[in-house]
Design an enzyme around this catalytic site. Structure first.
Site, PDB file in Angstrom:
ATOM      1  N   ASP A 293       0.869  -1.167   0.000  1.00  0.00           N
ATOM      2  CA  ASP A 293       0.000   0.000   0.000  1.00  0.00           C
ATOM      3  C   ASP A 293       0.913   1.227   0.000  1.00  0.00           C
ATOM      4  O   ASP A 293       2.139   1.124   0.106  1.00  0.00           O
ATOM      5  CB  ASP A 293      -0.975  -0.001   1.188  1.00  0.00           C
ATOM      6  CG  ASP A 293      -2.209   0.871   0.909  1.00  0.00           C
ATOM      7  OD1 ASP A 293      -2.152   1.723  -0.013  1.00  0.00           O
ATOM      8  OD2 ASP A 293      -3.233   0.720   1.595  1.00  0.00           O
TER       9      ASP A 293
HETATM   10  C1  NOJ Z   1      -4.045   3.916   0.188  1.00  0.00           C
HETATM   11  C2  NOJ Z   1      -5.242   3.039   0.324  1.00  0.00           C
HETATM   12  O1  NOJ Z   1      -5.178   2.320   1.537  1.00  0.00           O
HETATM   13  C3  NOJ Z   1      -5.404   2.063  -0.818  1.00  0.00           C
HETATM   14  O2  NOJ Z   1      -6.623   1.391  -0.669  1.00  0.00           O
HETATM   15  C4  NOJ Z   1      -5.305   2.759  -2.128  1.00  0.00           C
HETATM   16  O3  NOJ Z   1      -5.489   1.848  -3.173  1.00  0.00           O
HETATM   17  C5  NOJ Z   1      -3.947   3.421  -2.226  1.00  0.00           C
HETATM   18  N1  NOJ Z   1      -3.813   4.396  -1.168  1.00  0.00           N
HETATM   19  C6  NOJ Z   1      -3.710   4.090  -3.569  1.00  0.00           C
HETATM   20  O4  NOJ Z   1      -4.509   5.201  -3.699  1.00  0.00           O
END
Ligand code: NOJ
Length: 761
Positions: A293
């Site tokens: 993430d």
């Molecule tokens: C953080 C989020 O937790 C995740 O779900 C998302 O896909 C990413 N950022 C990218 O935006």
């Protein structure tokens, strides 16, 4: 719709079977594997690291601003093949330009893959995922994911960071809206359906995109419902509750996974080799790649498990995290780590192979620009058909929570209707959180939808009531709720007084939910409760239309107000869909995918809880598991939802009171529409395994079927339970059914229904 058949097809009967010997060996394409082998042989270690590196575009960010790499440095890195993927680059023009940089400048011309958070639609917004789960129609979710994929791919993107399949039990968590609620079985069906929708039948087609199953794992179990917080759960909860939807998504062919931000028992998911290597890439034979993430590799330093980015990179790659999203950990460090022997180059090769495999499967090597077509971009995004599908999904996601005295449906003519509340005229909130490229303010408001539906729009009088909230931007940390300016309550009361019936739109601004949007309180905020009570005092014929992205504490409303319609954040066509239900053009049939608590103090609350040694006996004795100031049960339970008609359940039959291993139990029940209009009901089958090697939930949903019945019509609904449906991860770390006694219920929700029992020999 036969949901069981759907499960069988989608999940190949292996939903819960974690036994590696029984796992299907996922097929690899030998021609593609050979091409990857050739390409890998040509790649330098630097170029390999590049494939594992993902940057965000600088004009749209879905996380903290990148540090350490300027825009120019990033462009140079793309040209030298050091960026394998980008996120947040959208539109044909931008993706083509970025792709050109990689393909026309880098030595090996390896195309980038572009990812984006397409959670419930790209530009045509569908209901938020929690709402869509309330339809109990996975096929509906497949269709909306399919349309989202068509729109996404038409804008040059090949990869969505969805579905989010985290089981959620705590309504304080802002990301409750992104998943399918509290049940692993319902969540598994929706997970699989969404993967199928995004990825379609042919991945190399230019209208299919790779899915990314997230967040692996247990992100929904964060302490205190506060985002990014600590998780500490057992292997049993992990295996029996958290993982089933991930497994179902893998079996449906999901190409990529995303790490969760949280730790589990001291190990951040990004470096959890038990999750990534033992389970995902081991037991489940997952052949795709895992993306971190946003900076979750960099955050290992802050978690306190890595002293620096180099150590973080080593831990993450060794644990099985293949791609570094905005962490800037892999590119500066992997080479050194290989050279000094802390990371085996085979580990890097495996990660790169996985990334390249997905790129080959998507057809990017055949034509890196195949997703870039202005004509498709112009015609396939936000067109009439997509909006019609959104309206269909929206109306099927609505849950009727209360309808005393048959206040609903409303009359299209001859009834004076007061419509009250800021949310009723809001054209933005229904688009929901995580709205990708939705045009701000483009939703059909409830006011517009109702005016579209009635014969005399003048019969609807609108009063806004007090301002609810300000500061709606995506990155506003604190929303400002109005708790002082009551000036417009009086006007709303006047409007209510002169109407036959009052419709009030209440609930949440969409940016009260989503990432980083957690709350300690789940009551109506601002002056909404005060407005409701003032209006109700003036006119008791109140229908509340709730717009929200999490279960709310609506105890006062549930006790007093005659009709409540749960309308979530329903997307582009929200107002029309709600009007379809309010005026009876569509008879609502949604069921709650999560329990609605009576008070925030009950969370985490979920129907499939354990018994405990002292379950509440209802007698008032103090030494039982209970609260002294509130009941234990939910205000509205999981699976609950009403219709404009009524259904009667009778004649529950099972094929035998005892079954042997391998034998199937046939179950049937008769359902009759006892009301005056046609309607649909979701017939739900639950079991309880009375004695196990570990404690078992007091109820578990095992199958369901949504049926449609004309007034007076009866139907016999059949279910089949196989041994596998009774299986769980037990004390011996095996996934199997244990012999003994089971209770079985069939009913319209997780509380009511007919009961019988059987034995597994
Ligand atoms: C953080 C989020 O937790 C995740 O779900 C998302 O896909 C990413 N950022 C990218 O935006």
């Amino acid at each position: 719709m036969k949901q069981r058949l759907f499960v069988v097809i989608l999940l190949s009967l292996s939903l819960f079977s974690f036994n590696p010997d029984k796992e299907p060996k996922r097929q690899l394409n030998p021609a593609i594997e050979a091409k990857i082998t050739d390409l890998l042989a040509k790649m330098t270690l630097d170029e390999k690291m590049g494939q594992l590196n993902q940057y965000t575009s600088r004009w749209e960010m879905t996380g903290p601003a990148p540090q350490g790499t300027s825009n120019q440095q990033m462009l140079d890195m793309i040209k030298s093949g050091m960026v394998g993927s980008m996120l947040n680059v959208t539109g044909v023009d931008a993706t083509r330009k970025a792709q050109k940089l990689a393909v026309e400048n880098s030595r090996l011309k390896i195309p980038m893959i572009f990812g984006y958070d397409v959670i419930h639609g790209y530009e045509t917004m569908f209901p938020i995922p929690l709402a869509e789960a309330a339809s109990w129609e996975p096929e509906l979710a497949r269709k909306s994911a399919r349309i989202a994929a068509i729109e996404t791919s038409a804008s040059g993107i090949q990869w969505t960071f969805a579905p989010m399949v985290d089981v959620a039990r705590d309504a304080r968590w802002g990301r409750f809206m992104e998943g399918s609620g509290e049940d692993p079985y319902l969540g598994s069906l929706f997970a699989a359906a969404r993967v199928k929708g995004f990825q379609g039948d042919d991945l190399s087609a230019s209208n299919t995109i790779a899915a990314c199953v997230k967040h692996f794992a247990a992100y929904g179990f964060i302490e205190a419902g506060r985002d990014y917080n600590t998780v500490d759960i057992s292997e049993s909860t992990l295996r029996n509750v958290v993982l089933p939807p991930f497994k179902a998504a893998t079996d449906a062919g999901a190409l990529t996974f995303m790490n969760a931000f949280n730790e589990i028992g001291g190990i951040p998911s990004t470096v959890n080799s038990h999750l990534l290597r033992d389970i995902l890439k081991g037991e489940w034979n997952f052949n795709g790649f895992v993306v971190s993430d946003w900076n979750s590799i960099g955050e290992l330093l802050i978690h306190g498990v890595a002293a620096d980015k180099k150590e973080a990179a080593k831990l993450a790659i060794n644990a099985g995290s293949d791609m570094d999203m905005e962490g800037n950990c892999y590119v500066p460090n992997l080479k050194k780590l290989v050279e000094e022997g802390s990371v085996d180059v085979k580990q890097i090769d495996d990660a790169v192979r996985r990334v390249l495999r997905v790129k080959y499967l998507l057809g990017l090597f055949d034509d890196p620009y195949k997703y870039c077509d202005e004509n498709r971009e112009k015609t396939l995004i936000l067109n009439k058909e997509n909006l019609a599908a959104s309206r269909e999904a929206a109306k099927r996601s609505i849950v009727l929570l209360k309808n005393e005295g048959q206040l609903l449906p409303l009359k299209k003519d001859g009834q004076k209707i007061a419509l009250i509340g800021e949310l009723a005229a809001d054209k933005d909130v229904p688009l929901g959180s995580w709205r990708a490229k939705a045009i701000p303010g483009s939703a059909v408001s409830l006011l517009e939808g109702m005016k579209n539906a009635v014969a005399q729009p003048a019969n609807i009088t609108y009063a806004k009531g007090p301002v609810y909230v300000s500061g709606k931007s995506l990155f506003t940390v604190q929303l400002e709720f109005n708790t002082t300016d009551r000036t417009e309550i009086a006007e709303a009361v006047q409007v209510a007084k002169s109407a036959d019936v009052v419709v009030m739109a209440l609930g949440e601004n969409c940016f009260q939910t989503g990432e980083g949007r957690c709350q300690t309180d789940i009551k109506l905020k601002g002056l909404q409760q005060e407005l409701l009570e003032a209006v109700y005092a003036a006119n008791k014929n109140v229908v509340v239309v709730l717009m929200n992205g999490r279960p709310l504490d609506i105890s006062w409303m549930a006790k007093n107000v005659p009709s409540i319609v749960e309308a979530w954040h329903l997307g582009s066509e929200a107002g029309n869909a709600i009007a379809d239900v309010l005026f009876g053009d569509y008879n609502p049939a949604g069921k709650l995918p999560a329990s609605f608590p009576r008070t925030v103090g009950q969370v985490p609350i979920y129907y499939n809880h354990k018994s405990s040694g002292r379950p509440f006996d209802g007698e008032g004795n103090v030494f039982w598991s209970h609260y002294t100031d509130a009941p234990n049960d939910a205000l509205f339970p999981f699976g609950y939802g009403l219709s404009y008609t009524t259904f009667d359940y009778s004649d529950l039959k099972i094929s035998s009171s005892t079954i042997s291993r391998g034998e199937k139990l046939q179950v049937s029940v008769t359902v009759k529409n006892t009301g005056k209009v046609a309607g649909e009901d979701v017939v739900q089958l639950y079991i309880r395994d009375l004695i196990g090697s570990i404690t078992r939930p007091v109820k578990e949903l095992k199958c369901f079927e949504k049926i449609s019945l004309k007034s007076g019509e009866s139907k016999v609904v059949h279910f089949t339970l196989a041994e596998n449906d009774l299986a769980f991860w037990g004390a011996d770390n095996q996934f199997k059914a244990e012999p003994g006694d089971f209770k079985l219920w069939i009913g319209p929700n997780s509380v009511d229904g007919l009961e019988t029992s059987f034995k597994l020999k």
